[in-house]
Design a protein around this motif. Structure first.
Motif, short mmCIF file in Angstrom:
data_model
loop_
_atom_site.label_atom_id
_atom_site.label_comp_id
_atom_site.label_asym_id
_atom_site.label_seq_id
_atom_site.Cartn_x
_atom_site.Cartn_y
_atom_site.Cartn_z
N LEU A 36 0.83 -1.20 0.00
CA LEU A 36 0.00 0.00 0.00
C LEU A 36 0.87 1.25 0.00
N SER A 37 1.91 1.26 0.82
CA SER A 37 2.81 2.41 0.88
C SER A 37 3.50 2.64 -0.46
N ASP A 38 3.99 1.56 -1.06
CA ASP A 38 4.65 1.69 -2.36
C ASP A 38 3.68 2.18 -3.43
N LEU A 39 2.42 1.74 -3.33
CA LEU A 39 1.43 2.10 -4.34
C LEU A 39 1.06 3.58 -4.25
N TYR A 40 0.94 4.10 -3.04
CA TYR A 40 0.67 5.53 -2.90
C TYR A 40 1.79 6.37 -3.54
N GLN A 41 3.03 5.93 -3.39
CA GLN A 41 4.14 6.65 -4.01
C GLN A 41 4.07 6.54 -5.53
N LEU A 42 3.68 5.36 -6.02
CA LEU A 42 3.60 5.17 -7.47
C LEU A 42 2.51 6.03 -8.10
N VAL A 43 1.31 6.02 -7.51
CA VAL A 43 0.19 6.75 -8.13
C VAL A 43 0.36 8.26 -7.99
N ARG A 45 2.67 9.80 -9.07
CA ARG A 45 3.28 10.21 -10.35
C ARG A 45 2.41 9.86 -11.55
N SER A 46 1.20 9.35 -11.29
CA SER A 46 0.32 8.92 -12.38
C SER A 46 -0.67 10.02 -12.75
N SER A 47 -0.99 10.09 -14.03
CA SER A 47 -1.98 11.06 -14.49
C SER A 47 -3.36 10.43 -14.64
N HIS A 48 -3.48 9.13 -14.33
CA HIS A 48 -4.77 8.45 -14.48
C HIS A 48 -5.24 7.75 -13.21
N VAL A 49 -4.34 7.40 -12.29
CA VAL A 49 -4.71 6.72 -11.05
C VAL A 49 -4.36 7.63 -9.88
N LEU A 100 -6.16 -6.99 -5.57
CA LEU A 100 -6.69 -5.73 -6.07
C LEU A 100 -5.62 -4.64 -6.09
N LEU A 101 -4.73 -4.65 -5.11
CA LEU A 101 -3.61 -3.70 -5.14
C LEU A 101 -2.74 -3.94 -6.37
N HIS A 102 -2.60 -5.19 -6.75
CA HIS A 102 -1.81 -5.51 -7.94
C HIS A 102 -2.49 -4.96 -9.19
N LEU A 103 -3.82 -5.03 -9.23
CA LEU A 103 -4.55 -4.45 -10.37
C LEU A 103 -4.33 -2.94 -10.42
N VAL A 104 -4.39 -2.28 -9.28
CA VAL A 104 -4.16 -0.83 -9.24
C VAL A 104 -2.75 -0.50 -9.73
N GLU A 105 -1.80 -1.29 -9.28
CA GLU A 105 -0.41 -1.09 -9.72
C GLU A 105 -0.31 -1.19 -11.23
N LEU A 107 -2.66 -0.64 -13.42
CA LEU A 107 -3.32 0.51 -14.04
C LEU A 107 -2.42 1.75 -13.99
N ALA A 108 -1.67 1.88 -12.90
CA ALA A 108 -0.78 3.03 -12.78
C ALA A 108 0.39 2.93 -13.76
N LEU A 109 0.90 1.72 -13.96
CA LEU A 109 2.05 1.53 -14.84
C LEU A 109 1.64 1.53 -16.31
N ARG A 110 0.45 0.96 -16.59
CA ARG A 110 -0.05 0.90 -17.97
C ARG A 110 -1.54 1.22 -17.98
N PRO A 111 -1.88 2.49 -18.00
CA PRO A 111 -3.29 2.89 -17.98
C PRO A 111 -3.94 2.72 -19.34
N ASP A 112 -4.07 1.47 -19.77
CA ASP A 112 -4.47 1.19 -21.15
C ASP A 112 -5.87 0.59 -21.27
N LEU A 113 -6.73 0.81 -20.26
CA LEU A 113 -8.08 0.25 -20.34
C LEU A 113 -8.99 1.04 -21.27
N GLY A 114 -8.56 2.21 -21.67
CA GLY A 114 -9.36 2.95 -22.65
C GLY A 114 -10.07 4.15 -22.05
#
Length: 276
Positions: A36-43, A45-49, A100-105, A107-114
């Motif tokens: 969770l901590s790593d994911l907050y840092q990742l998102v 920097r995201s423009s979609h998540v 579910l955290l893995h799914l969020v990760e 989406l942050a790395l490849r926001p390609d769902l459209g």
């Protein structure tokens, strides 16, 4: 009517690649906190998540907020497809939470769902249970959302009424089960824009064996469908249950793969129906 699901067919043999040892039950909370901590840092920097914790839960020693991530596809608007994803209804098993955290990760790395998507993802519902502040109340997935006194469910109820989700997707793990189970529930008769199309298909589950369950419920006794009459349109509830005996890495990868395929299919389903 409920969107039909395809007739189950004999799945291709599953090839399981050897994976590193999974974290044991005692280490799952630590794995959750770290991820969770790593994911907050990742998102950040995201423009979609975006990390957007929900509400404030009562706690004796500190403030707790329900973890939530929000994904906006390109060209999102108030008319975008709105889906809510939930996991971790029982703090004693965090496999669904890590999935579910893995799914969020992803989406942050490849926001390609459209484009035209507005997804809310709640990886841990039983937050007070994990914090040791409500350890003996059982599985929150069995709660009636209109009557529950659980603070987490009350927050989810308020969120659902505000956001007006068209569908609720739950991830769970089930012991004594060796196949993926997909359960679709909808309140009474649900008219879809394109009822001849499939909401979810065996192709979305491959290469895993799957068991289908479908149920039209006039008056749901539990879960988010208890709110159906108060929402702008009749929602569906899809539960993806994975074998608890699977290695954690396999649960994570299978859930992320299946759910991404489902979202892509459902987005196409809605787009097709709007152009009929």
């Amino acid at each position: 009517m409920i969107a039909t699901m395809s007739t189950p067919r004999i799945p291709r043999p599953v090839t399981v690649v050897p994976l590193p040892p999974s974290p044991g039950p005692a280490s799952l909370p630590a794995a959750f906190a770290e991820q969770l901590s790593d994911l907050y840092q990742l998102v950040a920097r995201s423009s979609h998540v975006f990390g957007s914790p929900l509400g404030l839960l009562p706690a004796a020693t500190r403030d707790l907020h329900l973890p939530r991530f929000v994904y906006f596809g390109p060209h999102s608007s108030d008319a975008s497809l709105r889906l809510a994803f939930h996991a971790g209804f029982d703090h004693r098993d965090l496999r669904s939470t890590l999935a579910l955290l893995h799914l969020v990760e992803g989406l942050a790395l490849r926001p390609d769902l459209g484009q035209g998507l507005n997804l809310s993802l709640f990886p841990l519902v039983d937050l007070l249970g994990l914090a040791g502040l409500a350890p003996a109340r059982g599985d929150l997935g069995e709660e009636n959302w209109t009557r529950s006194t659980a603070p987490e469910i009350r927050l989810l109820e308020q969120d659902a009424r505000t956001r007006g989700y068209q569908g609720f997707i739950r991830i769970a793990t089930v012991p004594s089960q060796d196949v993926v189970t997909v359960r679709l529930r909808a309140p009474g008769r649900v008219e879809n824009p394109a009822p001849s199309l499939e909401l979810i298909s065996s192709e979305d589950i491959e290469p895993f064996p799957v068991r289908w369950e479908s149920d039209a419920v006039a008056n749901a006794a539990d879960g988010p469908l208890t709110l159906a009459d108060d929402l702008p349109q009749q929602p569906f509830e899809l539960t993806l249950s994975l074998p608890a005996a699977w290695p954690m890495e396999l649960v994570r990868e299978a859930a992320a793969s299946i759910l991404k395929r489902f979202v892509l299919r459902y987005r196409g389903f809605i787009s097709y129906g709007q152009h009929l």
